[in-house]
Design an enzyme around this catalytic site. Sequence first.
Site, PDB file in Angstrom:
ATOM      1  N   THR A   1      36.586  68.232  -2.831  1.00  0.00           N
ATOM      2  CA  THR A   1      37.614  67.508  -2.091  1.00  0.00           C
ATOM      3  C   THR A   1      37.394  66.011  -2.274  1.00  0.00           C
ATOM      4  OG1 THR A   1      37.916  69.242  -0.477  1.00  0.00           O
ATOM      5  CG2 THR A   1      38.220  67.009   0.353  1.00  0.00           C
TER       6      THR A   1
ATOM      7  N   GLY B   1      35.951  73.842   5.945  1.00  0.00           N
ATOM      8  CA  GLY B   1      37.022  73.336   6.798  1.00  0.00           C
ATOM      9  C   GLY B   1      37.057  73.965   8.175  1.00  0.00           C
TER      10      GLY B   1
ATOM     11  N   THR C   1      34.312  66.335   4.264  1.00  0.00           N
ATOM     12  CA  THR C   1      34.436  67.378   3.255  1.00  0.00           C
ATOM     13  C   THR C   1      33.477  68.514   3.600  1.00  0.00           C
ATOM     14  OG1 THR C   1      33.987  67.915   0.937  1.00  0.00           O
ATOM     15  CG2 THR C   1      32.841  66.003   1.812  1.00  0.00           C
ATOM     16  N   GLY C   2      33.822  69.715   3.182  1.00  0.00           N
ATOM     17  CA  GLY C   2      32.945  70.856   3.448  1.00  0.00           C
ATOM     18  C   GLY C   2      33.715  72.033   4.008  1.00  0.00           C
TER      19      GLY C   2
ATOM     20  N   ARG D   1      46.592  79.322   4.558  1.00  0.00           N
ATOM     21  CA  ARG D   1      45.453  78.746   5.296  1.00  0.00           C
ATOM     22  C   ARG D   1      45.524  77.210   5.244  1.00  0.00           C
ATOM     23  NH1 ARG D   1      41.027  75.144   3.678  1.00  0.00           N
ATOM     24  NH2 ARG D   1      39.245  75.626   4.955  1.00  0.00           N
ATOM     25  N   VAL D   2      45.315  76.573   6.387  1.00  0.00           N
ATOM     26  CA  VAL D   2      45.264  75.111   6.433  1.00  0.00           C
ATOM     27  C   VAL D   2      43.859  74.702   6.857  1.00  0.00           C
ATOM     28  CG1 VAL D   2      46.160  73.052   7.586  1.00  0.00           C
ATOM     29  CG2 VAL D   2      47.719  74.905   6.960  1.00  0.00           C
ATOM     30  N   GLY D   3      43.288  73.747   6.144  1.00  0.00           N
ATOM     31  CA  GLY D   3      41.925  73.302   6.463  1.00  0.00           C
ATOM     32  C   GLY D   3      41.909  71.967   7.183  1.00  0.00           C
ATOM     33  N   ASP D   4      40.698  71.450   7.342  1.00  0.00           N
ATOM     34  CA  ASP D   4      40.502  70.205   8.094  1.00  0.00           C
ATOM     35  C   ASP D   4      41.157  68.995   7.444  1.00  0.00           C
ATOM     36  OD1 ASP D   4      38.294  70.718   6.106  1.00  0.00           O
ATOM     37  OD2 ASP D   4      37.955  68.594   6.538  1.00  0.00           O
TER      38      ASP D   4
HETATM   39  N1  ASP Z   1      37.253  70.716   3.701  1.00  0.00           N
HETATM   40  C1  ASP Z   1      38.047  71.318   2.671  1.00  0.00           C
HETATM   41  C2  ASP Z   1      38.776  72.520   3.248  1.00  0.00           C
HETATM   42  O1  ASP Z   1      38.167  73.270   3.991  1.00  0.00           O
HETATM   43  C3  ASP Z   1      37.266  71.749   1.476  1.00  0.00           C
HETATM   44  C4  ASP Z   1      36.247  70.777   0.956  1.00  0.00           C
HETATM   45  O2  ASP Z   1      35.997  69.732   1.559  1.00  0.00           O
HETATM   46  O3  ASP Z   1      35.684  71.017  -0.070  1.00  0.00           O
HETATM   47  O4  ASP Z   1      39.901  72.730   2.926  1.00  0.00           O
END
Ligand code: ASP
Length: 299
Positions: A168, A222, A219-220, A196-199
Amino acid sequence: MSPQRARVPAPRVPTIIVHGGAGADPGQARDELREGVRTAVLEGWQVLREGGTALDGVERAVRALEDHPRFNAGRGSVLTSAGTIEMDASIMEGDRLHCGAVAAVSRIANPVTLARRVMEASGHVLLVGDGARAFAHAQGLRECDPESLVTPRQLARHQERMAAMKGTVGAVAMDRNGTVAAATSTGGLAGKLPGRVGDSALIGCGTYAESSIGGVSCTGDGEAIIRVVLARRALDYLKEADDPDHAAGVAVDLLVEEGRGQGGLILLDWRGRTGWAHSTPLMPVALMSPGLAEPRVPF
Ligand code: ASP
């Protein structure tokens, strides 16, 4: 009427920091990641150096990373379990807490720019899927063929169901007026369910900026980041401790211990001091400020 925020007295020293996602060590591809974050931070820096806004700076830096096929955002995004692309992005300006985001968009090469249009022209904060597509069209943003965003590397990964190197992207900047802005953009998690929706699309989770404190891009994992509302919590730690590295470290501990996930974040305080931390083996970072002749790429 927007609430009155405490303003930081101008002029300030412009600064920008970018990240290319928390994940595994990519071995030989490390040099490509270094080159990618270095180029992006220089693009954002050029905007700030010429007197541009923090918002323009983070948008420019994130667009450069979205265009780079090595990062999981824009072109190069990971694929869903259905083999499609669904991208999330958000952007925030910290003077008036203006923010915008998009989720599950597939036909936009630079989702961060669409997120900015949502912020400036929709009257809303978050648009998703087909509604976001119609809004992009009404705004005159060019549609792209989703196939053009699929790189051979991500296709091979999808086919082989390989472990994820996330990637990300995000940026946080402060301009000469002391305005702080932050932005984050992603293809999400490899193999995620469609829808799916992430952070990265959620203000307060993946992105936050408040000019009197600072700005954050995360990042990480979500779902874990959402559970602990990581970006806003990181700014609360920053306000308490007045130490960007310490705040970043405490926030990542929170992600791991209470969120039960892995990841990282970059942070910039109202004085232009940067901090970052990650619980994963690697998180590409680059930063630039007037005291530096060249970007620092500390990984
Ligand atoms: N945080 C992002 C998500 O969960 C993925 C990522 O940061 O690599 O969509």
